[in-house]
Design a protein around this motif. Structure first.
Motif, mmCIF file in Angstrom:
data_model
loop_
_atom_site.group_PDB
_atom_site.id
_atom_site.type_symbol
_atom_site.label_atom_id
_atom_site.label_comp_id
_atom_site.label_asym_id
_atom_site.label_seq_id
_atom_site.Cartn_x
_atom_site.Cartn_y
_atom_site.Cartn_z
ATOM 1 N N VAL A 179 -14.548 -19.057 21.504
ATOM 2 C CA VAL A 179 -13.796 -19.338 22.724
ATOM 3 C C VAL A 179 -14.758 -19.864 23.791
ATOM 4 O O VAL A 179 -15.827 -19.293 24.006
ATOM 5 C CB VAL A 179 -13.076 -18.076 23.240
ATOM 6 N N LEU B 110 -9.095 -21.256 28.923
ATOM 7 C CA LEU B 110 -9.737 -20.897 27.662
ATOM 8 C C LEU B 110 -9.329 -21.849 26.548
ATOM 9 O O LEU B 110 -8.170 -22.229 26.422
ATOM 10 C CB LEU B 110 -9.389 -19.460 27.288
ATOM 11 N N VAL C 216 -5.879 -18.105 25.319
ATOM 12 C CA VAL C 216 -6.410 -19.396 24.900
ATOM 13 C C VAL C 216 -5.272 -20.403 24.984
ATOM 14 O O VAL C 216 -4.185 -20.176 24.443
ATOM 15 C CB VAL C 216 -6.999 -19.338 23.476
ATOM 16 N N ASP D 157 -10.314 -22.741 22.222
ATOM 17 C CA ASP D 157 -10.997 -22.437 20.964
ATOM 18 C C ASP D 157 -11.661 -23.710 20.469
ATOM 19 O O ASP D 157 -10.995 -24.751 20.379
ATOM 20 C CB ASP D 157 -10.017 -21.980 19.876
#
Length: 134
Positions: free
Chosen positions: A118, A126, A81, A128
């Motif tokens: 995600v 990626l 992420v 969040d």
């Protein structure tokens, strides 16, 4: 105690993209960011920034040049992420983003620090979507 000014902050982060206009459309139309600048720098280069409606760091959408940069599109952090989009209404933003075609890679989950899921941007980076507990 720091020797630096208290007013310092991370203001802009570069995101390598394949195409300026496609990236603008995705971040504005799907992720709900605002286009904050789009300046022609000549030679096919542009200074393009977007930012979330609530403020925070801007993204500089930088079109990749050369094989090394092109290879990094969608994997600037090696599959981890890379970015964290904070919200004060997770359920609303999650539903809105789903309705706009954002690809979430997991169902929302509740962690000790907050609610998170995600998602991937148009290139596979990626993110969040996160609502922190306060």
């Amino acid at each position: 105690m720091s020797d630096f000014a208290a007013g310092r902050s991370v203001a802009t982060v570069t995101l390598v993209v394949a195409d300026y206009d496609a990236a603008i459309r995705w971040y504005v139309d799907r992720a709900g960011f605002a286009l904050t600048s789009d300046v022609d720098l000549g030679g096919g280069k542009r200074w393009v920034t977007v930012e979330p409606a609530g403020g925070g760091a801007r993204l500089l959408l930088a079109r990749a040049e050369g094989a090394k940069q092109i290879a990094s599109i969608g994997s600037q952090t090696g599959g981890r992420v890379a970015f964290f989009l904070e919200t004060d209404d997770f359920a609303h933003d999650h539903a809105t983003m789903l309705a706009r075609g954002v690809e979430f890679r997991e169902a929302p989950r509740h962690e000790p620090y907050g609610t998170v899921a995600v998602f991937a941007d148009l290139y596979g980076n990626l993110w969040d979507l996160i609502q922190l507990k306060h």
